[in-house]
Design an enzyme around this catalytic site. Sequence first.
Site, PDB file in Angstrom:
ATOM      1  N   LYS A  46       0.558  -1.395   0.435  1.00 34.63           N
ATOM      2  CA  LYS A  46      -0.087  -0.028   0.078  1.00 34.63           C
ATOM      3  C   LYS A  46       0.529   0.617   0.034  1.00 34.63           C
ATOM      4  O   LYS A  46       1.890   0.939   1.077  1.00 34.63           O
ATOM      5  CB  LYS A  46      -0.941   0.165   1.247  1.00 34.63           C
ATOM      6  CG  LYS A  46      -1.732   0.774   1.682  1.00 34.63           C
ATOM      7  CD  LYS A  46      -2.736   1.589   2.510  1.00 34.63           C
ATOM      8  CE  LYS A  46      -3.433   2.381   3.039  1.00 34.63           C
ATOM      9  NZ  LYS A  46      -4.155   2.333   3.581  1.00 34.63           N
ATOM     10  N   SER A 123      -2.996 -17.428  -4.356  1.00 31.82           N
ATOM     11  CA  SER A 123      -3.677 -16.037  -5.065  1.00 31.82           C
ATOM     12  C   SER A 123      -2.827 -15.551  -4.472  1.00 31.82           C
ATOM     13  O   SER A 123      -3.559 -14.167  -5.376  1.00 31.82           O
ATOM     14  CB  SER A 123      -5.043 -15.865  -3.676  1.00 31.82           C
ATOM     15  OG  SER A 123      -3.753 -15.789  -2.439  1.00 31.82           O
ATOM     16  N   SER A 147      -0.884 -20.261  -0.434  1.00 31.63           N
ATOM     17  CA  SER A 147      -1.369 -18.675  -1.233  1.00 31.63           C
ATOM     18  C   SER A 147       0.285 -18.416  -1.671  1.00 31.63           C
ATOM     19  O   SER A 147       0.247 -17.074  -2.892  1.00 31.63           O
ATOM     20  CB  SER A 147      -2.160 -18.010  -1.100  1.00 31.63           C
ATOM     21  OG  SER A 147      -3.236 -17.917  -1.080  1.00 31.63           O
TER      22      SER A 147
END
Length: 531
Positions: A46, A123, A147
């Site tokens: 982020k 993922s 993941s």
Amino acid sequence: MERIEEVNPTLRAVGELNPDALHIARTLDLERSMGRVRGQDNIATKDKMNNTAGSYALLGAKASRESSVVIRLRDAGVVVLGKATMGEWAQCRSRKASSSHGWSAYGGQVLGAYYPQQDPSGSSSGSAVAVSIGLAVGSIGTETSGSIVNPAEKSNVVGIKPTLGLTSRDMVIPISLRQDTVGPIGRTVKDAAYMLSAIAGKDSFDNWTSTQPYETAPDYVKSCNHLGLRGARVGIPRNGIDFHLDDSTKPVMDAFETAIQTVRHAGARVIEEANFSSYDAPSFARNSSIVLDTDFVAGLSNYLSQLATNPNDIHALSDIARFTRFHGQEHYPDRDTYVWDRQLGRNITHESSESWTAYQANLFMGGEQGVVGALDRHKLDALIMPTFAAFHLPAIAGLPIVSVPLGFYPAQTALRMNLKKTLVSVAPNIPFGIAFVGRKWSEEKLISLAYAFEQRTMIRRQMRPYIRPTFELSDQLEPTVETPYKLKVQYRAPAMDRPKLVYEIMLKTISRLTSLRSWVRSIFSVNGSLL
């Protein structure tokens, strides 16, 4: 950024670029010029970007604070280049036949770089693909069950799934508080170790980190030892591998058997049939479903409650399900909401006795009946398994994994599609990996073993992606090569070829040495590092 723009229209590995990246890089360069040196990586996380889990439902939502992992990365001098595309809601939305690894409504479909239309696994799909073709030195992924390590193996890179509690999950969109971990993906074991050192440590916002057995996390780079396999005891849980075999896994197992010999030749004692005392797949599936379903409903609501802005008024899973069904860009019903329907249909919570009983059963199956039991019975340092078979029990028991490249499917391999028939899951040149699995807090040992294996095999170098950027910084800059004796030689690439460069370094090195013995050693060191 130019490299990303060159290949991202095809691979869609990067969801957003950080508009502040260049400014941050210039600031860090200024610090270095003033004598302050920090480790530097480009990590997908982020900045001023969205945090959507791949869904339009959270587009424009802003967290009340930056995650603790991001703060640690910034403190380490990381330049956050962008956010990687991930499987929507960490692959926690649709049944397998209705979904595909690495797809999200907001980010599109990530593709692997080793075969056209390659399934990238998930993922943390974009995180692995971006590293595999040099869009970033490293990336951060999250793992609930496979993941990090699965995308890493399919992109021919290294993935570390840390012990549950080694890294903070604060302000990370969750699946399961009782299984989620945050870990690094790097081109090499050492790259991943650098990142793990930066993000590991206790955090008051995640009380699971308080279980760490040390006040300051280790420097995992120091564990990168060429002789790490010498004297180690490693075991092979054949019954945990055999359950996952099918007609596509023979090339993987052939490479795995060769790897076992490599481990032996490196000085390790390999214990065959270091089996799990129990491997009950139906119980695993049933209990895991209960734990993940109840954890996701509660954890998601907790995360959403901490948003500073929430333009779509999303406060619970039921809100997300409703938004998804009525928002055309979410591709419903082609991509169904089967998982959410099941979760919302349960009449229990994560605090219920049924959820707790399922969780305790999983801990026992993954620990005493599984990985930890095998390690203890045979007095082992680690288990080794093909990555595709290695992640299930460590996921439910909170145990660490390091996955490194093992090989590639051979040229004659028949193509196999995913269940949705949109991606190629098996094909020539697609990579696969080997996993080192250990007890809680054994990352130092696992990194040492994995590094020694990596350095002996250098499998990553044996196959190149079919697509990769052509833009190179070396065509724009005058890099500096530093010898083991701290002599720096600048050259323009590709104007000066490598033999001339080695010759120039050797001449300058010889002038600094006082003995013929040191001189001979320096020649081998310089040549070994450049040729």
